[in-house]
Design a protein around this motif. Structure first.
Motif, PDB file in Angstrom:
ATOM      1  N   ALA A  75       0.829  -1.209   0.000  1.00 42.24           N
ATOM      2  CA  ALA A  75       0.000   0.000   0.000  1.00 42.24           C
ATOM      3  C   ALA A  75       0.862   1.257   0.000  1.00 42.24           C
ATOM      4  O   ALA A  75       0.517   2.261  -0.633  1.00 42.24           O
ATOM      5  N   ALA A  78       1.779   2.309  -3.396  1.00 38.80           N
ATOM      6  CA  ALA A  78       0.668   2.989  -4.067  1.00 38.80           C
ATOM      7  C   ALA A  78       0.538   4.429  -3.560  1.00 38.80           C
ATOM      8  O   ALA A  78       0.334   5.365  -4.349  1.00 38.80           O
ATOM      9  N   SER A 399      -4.968   1.431  -3.508  1.00 36.96           N
ATOM     10  CA  SER A 399      -4.300   0.428  -4.349  1.00 36.96           C
ATOM     11  C   SER A 399      -5.042   0.258  -5.677  1.00 36.96           C
ATOM     12  O   SER A 399      -4.423   0.244  -6.753  1.00 36.96           O
ATOM     13  N   PRO A 427      -0.761  -3.683  -7.608  1.00 35.13           N
ATOM     14  CA  PRO A 427      -1.917  -2.975  -7.030  1.00 35.13           C
ATOM     15  C   PRO A 427      -3.046  -3.924  -6.624  1.00 35.13           C
ATOM     16  O   PRO A 427      -3.637  -3.765  -5.552  1.00 35.13           O
ATOM     17  N   SER A 430      -1.993  -5.892  -3.545  1.00 36.98           N
ATOM     18  CA  SER A 430      -2.050  -5.023  -2.373  1.00 36.98           C
ATOM     19  C   SER A 430      -3.481  -4.935  -1.835  1.00 36.98           C
ATOM     20  O   SER A 430      -3.719  -5.050  -0.633  1.00 36.98           O
ATOM     21  N   ALA A 431      -4.443  -4.744  -2.733  1.00 32.13           N
ATOM     22  CA  ALA A 431      -5.847  -4.655  -2.321  1.00 32.13           C
ATOM     23  C   ALA A 431      -6.323  -5.969  -1.710  1.00 32.13           C
ATOM     24  O   ALA A 431      -7.046  -5.983  -0.705  1.00 32.13           O
TER      25      ALA A 431
END
Length: 474
Positions: A75, A78, A399, A427, A430-431
């Motif tokens: 995160a 991002a 993200s 990304p 990460s989410a």
């Protein structure tokens, strides 16, 4: 505009840039590192390793910290790219507003408000625990109704020290950002030195049998032991990694944010993670993790129990001042978020007014008073569970926002000086990781966040949608 068009209307970043010109850019990389480390290496490092070890992970609390660092690290990448392209006050709230529209921006900002707001109360509550521990060494003790928040069972009352320290930090911040930065930088250096002192002294009292079994067996029907306990521990201590999130709220007050902000965010995470892992290893090595149950000052407790009373009192004394860095950082971040709400019309515009020190003083005192009430009444462990929920929602949205950001970079947004690596895989990963950690939060924390979001949605449709300023310079 119909309701759907209003909800999906994306703010023009030029408008944010124009509105935030009133904020004075004075923060350097070292100031951001001090803010970030002050929050990350704050109350959490002095309190949570023992509590998480006793309640969830045992000696494997170290793994909980590492998993949290991995999730937060993705995160953070991002956040670094977002802050490089969109250097506005309000961090994720403003970014999501630009990328997805005002409704999702408001939801993200509302979740962040829960994070910052509860974090102020949480940090102050930890500070109070250490102050009371130090006062006990000189035989001074407050009565229960002034020393402890309510435990929901009719015990306790108001934690008066929590209330007083939040008000004191609010007063300090109100005197201007430059003065705050000098105090913050000095306190962070002292705090890191005392952490190194704990590591050096604590290592002399480590007993390796306390690491066995490193991962205690899972207790059926509970969140203790095994990988279930490790993940539950990660979800509770994830709040310690919100430092880089909080410093991004000050982007508009940062010099050369395109380069400075990524350095501050990633540097904060790297230094903080290293200290957390080492401190937790030493702590659970000194004594069996069970002795830390319900103890909000485990590091000082461990030193005293090992016979290092002088070192314990030094640690408590410096921790008392060092924790102020986290409190200052969170109050600054939350006041800047409230400022951004007022700037955009989601809250009354008076909250975006600046005083002679270029501070959003009305927003600051709203946060200060509300945080003092919550911190004075709600218990420490309850607060620690609530902080992570808002953080994780923001992490997921930021993200996923990278996909929208990349499509606009070099088109109608600047090309960033830093880009999140391994695009487009990282990304999404990460989410997903943040979503898994959110799922492992306590039932209370998840329900409280659902209720908080419902309140935010109602507020949006009753007030926000009718007052939001769309593409209107101030």
């Amino acid at each position: 505009m119909n309701v759907w068009q209003r909800m999906t209307h994306k703010q023009d970043p030029k408008v944010y840039a124009d509105k935030d010109k009133k904020l004075v850019p004075s923060l350097r990389t070292i100031d951001l590192l001090a803010l970030g480390i002050g929050i990350v290496v704050g109350t959490g490092i002095f309190t949570l390793p023992g509590i998480v070890a006793a309640n969830h992970a045992g000696p494997a609390v170290t793994i909980s910290f590492i998993l949290g660092a991995i999730g937060a690290g993705m995160a953070a990448l991002a956040y670094a790219e977002m802050s490089s392209v969109l250097p506005f006050a309000g961090s994720a709230f403003s970014w999501i507003n630009v990328l997805f529209g005002e409704f999702l921006g408001w939801i993200c900002g509302w979740a962040l408000l829960a994070e910052y707001f509860v974090a102020v109360a949480f940090v102050a509550s930890g500070w109070s625990a250490y102050m009371q521990g130090l006062l006990a060494q000189i035989h001074l003790q407050l009565p229960d109704y002034l020393a402890k928040a309510t435990d929901f069972k009719g015990h306790g009352g108001v934690d008066i020290l929590t209330v007083l320290i939040i008000v004191l930090c609010g007063f300090l911040i109100s005197k201007g950002l430059k003065n705050v930065s000098r105090v913050e930088n000095t306190l962070v250096v002292l705090k890191v030195l005392v952490i190194l002192l704990f590591i050096a002294v604590g290592m002399t009292a480590v007993h390796f049998e306390n690491y066995v079994p490193f991962i205690p067996p899972h207790k059926a029907g509970t969140n203790f032991g095994g990988w279930q306990g490790i993940l539950a521990g990660t979800s509770q201590l994830f709040l310690v990694y919100i430092g880089f999130d909080a410093i991004s709220a000050n982007t508009a007050e940062t010099k050369n944010p395109e380069k400075t902000m990524p350095r501050g965010i990633l540097g904060t995470l790297a230094i903080g993670t290293t200290l957390f892992v080492v401190v937790s290893l030493v702590l659970v090595g000194m004594f069996n993790y069970k002795v830390y149950a319900g103890n909000a000052e485990p590091a000082a407790f461990a030193l005293r129990k090992a016979g290092h009373v002088f070192s314990a009192n030094v640690l408590s004394l410096v921790a008392i001042f060092g924790m102020l860095t986290g409190l200052i950082g969170m109050q600054m971040a939350s006041s800047r978020l409230i400022y951004a709400f007022g700037r955009d019309g989601f809250l009354p515009s008076g909250l975006s007014k600046l005083d002679k020190h270029h501070n959003p003083s009305r927003a600051l005192w709203l946060v200060t008073i509300a945080g003092a009430i919550v911190g004075g009444v709600l218990p420490f462990t309850f607060l620690s569970n609530l902080v992570s929920a808002g953080t994780l929602i923001a992490f997921i949205m930021v993200s996923l926002g990278i996909y929208r950001l990349r499509a606009r970079e070099g088109v109608n947004l600047p090309n960033p000086s830093f880009k999140m690596p391994l695009y487009p895989v990282l990304p999404a990963l990460s989410a997903i990781v943040s979503g898994i950690i959110f799922w492992e939060l306590s039932v209370d924390a998840k329900w409280m966040m659902v209720i908080w979001l419902i309140i935010g949605i109602i507020f949006y449709f009753v007030y926000g949608i009718r007052h939001v300023k769309q593409n209107e310079p101030m």
